[in-house]
Write an enzyme that holds these catalytic residues in place. Structure first.
Site: not given
Ligand SMILES: *Cc1c(COP(=O)(O)O)cnc(C)c1O
Length: 409
Positions: A231, A57, A55, A237
């Site tokens: 991404k 915080e 943890y 993530r």
């Molecule tokens: C993927 C995405 C998000 C959200 O991401 P998560 O990790 O799925 O919550 C927010 N904004 C845009 C433009 C995205 O493409």
């Protein structure tokens, strides 16, 4: 890692078998969902580490729990690397994912009821950009800009008129389905005219900015950039908020304690590792290859008779109008491609008359395929396979042959 795997196999075979299945699925298929990627083995190592036990915080040097000798080092390194890679003054690496990251910005810099000008969902905006089904859409007054019905590009004349009429506190650009780079100078000019904060949600293209393959919004004076780390950036993530120093205290307070509790230090270590890779010359090459592959795939799809929204791409993705091209909806197209181990996702098109679960198109992207080493010549093959399948939805022999060809490829 092997030791952990053996334990899982022995003690929870149901989960072990499903995990193994997913590993094989990711290996034999071609991944073309633009928001997905393959992360680094070093990142998998941090994610499956003892950091998940801790943890933390608060922020480095100001924590609410003891024992932060090593977590402080990790988070400080992650923030420093983020500032260097994105050329910005402040970084917060604690958002648990993309959605809470955007929520923290709105809640930190605005008051409930304030107006935010953002891209329409069917024109490429994200759910977190004020879709009525999201809580942010209820808390803030989102108004919309759209793309031009003729060329498919953002209509800045309309955007400026809307901004002047509604005086938004924030102008938000960024997309989840739009195949063009953004003209940040134009957004900034309009925002200055109406006194709005500028924010881009670079969730999709954060990796391309980090690679210096597309424009960097901070070069155009943008106030806030958010990006997911999983991404095009190829990390774990998570989410990051990058901003000018003047916004730092409000952003940090909004993330913790405003919206979240303990940060996921295993993820933050993975983000740090990812950003070290992102600063290396190979990542610049990767970013350029993602774009070259995207152009090659789009060009060949068009040659094979496909119709793309805006007629092409200058980023990592393209939006294929499957109704217009092949007379089938996006759900069917996604399923046909799934059957031959090509993963894409159905996508609503601008002002789509069809519903979201049966929309008129699919979204295709090259970040994951590029991570696996594919080049322009492979994109030509890929376009051929895809169009043949979509043009002959009833041909089971063709589907079986193509699937075998793809899996051996
Ligand atoms: C993927 C995405 C998000 C959200 O991401 P998560 O990790 O799925 O919550 C927010 N904004 C845009 C433009 C995205 O493409």
């Amino acid at each position: 890692m092997q030791e952990y795997r053996d334990l899982l196999q022995k003690n929870d075979p149901d989960i072990f078998n499903a995990l193994s299945g997913e590993e094989i699925r990711q290996k034999v298929g071609i991944e073309l969902i633009p928001s997905e990627n393959y992360t680094y083995p070093e990142v998998l190592c941090t994610l499956g580490s003892v950091l998940t036990n801790k943890y933390s915080e608060g922020y480095p040097g100001r924590r609410y729990y003891g024992g932060q000798e090593f977590t402080d080092i990790i988070e400080s390194i992650a923030c420093e690397r983020a500032k260097q890679v994105f050329r910005c003054e402040h970084a917060n690496v604690q958002p648990l994912s993309g959605s809470p990251m955007n929520q923290a910005v709105y809640l930190g810099l605005l008051e409930p009821g304030d107006t935010i000008l953002a891209m329409d969902l069917s024109h490429g905006g994200h759910l977190t950009h004020g879709a009525p089904v999201s809580f942010m859409g209820k808390l803030f007054n989102f108004i919309r800009y759209k793309t031009d019905p003729v060329d498919g590009a953002i209509d800045f004349d309309e955007l400026r008129k809307t901004a002047i009429a509604h005086k938004p506190k924030m102008i938000l650009c960024g997309y989840t389905s739009y195949p063009r780079d953004l003209d940040y100078a134009k957004f900034k000019e309009i925002a200055d005219e109406v006194g709005a904060i500028t924010m881009t949600d670079a969730s999709h293209y954060g990796g391309l900015i980090a690679a210096d393959a597309i424009r960097n919004p901070f070069d155009f004076g943008f106030d806030v950039v958010t990006t997911t780390s999983h991404k095009s950036l190829r990390g774990p993530r998570g989410g990051m908020i990058l901003c000018k120093k003047e916004f730092a205290p409000k952003i940090d307070k909004a993330v913790f304690p405003g919206l979240q509790g303990g940060p996921h230090m295993n993820t933050i270590a993975g983000i740090a590792v990812t950003l070290k890779k992102a600063a290396e010359p190979e990542f610049h090459e990767y970013g350029l290859q993602v774009l070259n592959n995207s152009k090659a795939l789009a060009g060949e799809l068009i040659k094979c008779g496909a119709s793309l929204v805006t007629g092409g791409t200058d980023n990592h993705m393209m939006v294929l109008d499957t109704e217009k091209s092949f007379g089938i909806n996006g759900k069917i197209a996604e399923e046909l491609l799934d059957e031959v181990s090509i993963t894409t996702n159905k996508q609503i098109l601008p002002d789509d008359p069809n519903p979201p679960l049966r929309p008129s198109g699919i979204r295709i992207g090259t970040p994951a395929a590029t991570t696996r080493g594919m080049k322009e010549a492979d994109m030509i093959l890929l376009a051929g396979w895809m169009t043949k399948i979509l043009q002959n939805p009833e041909d089971k022999v063709l589907a079986a042959d193509t699937k075998a060809e793809i899996e051996s490829f």
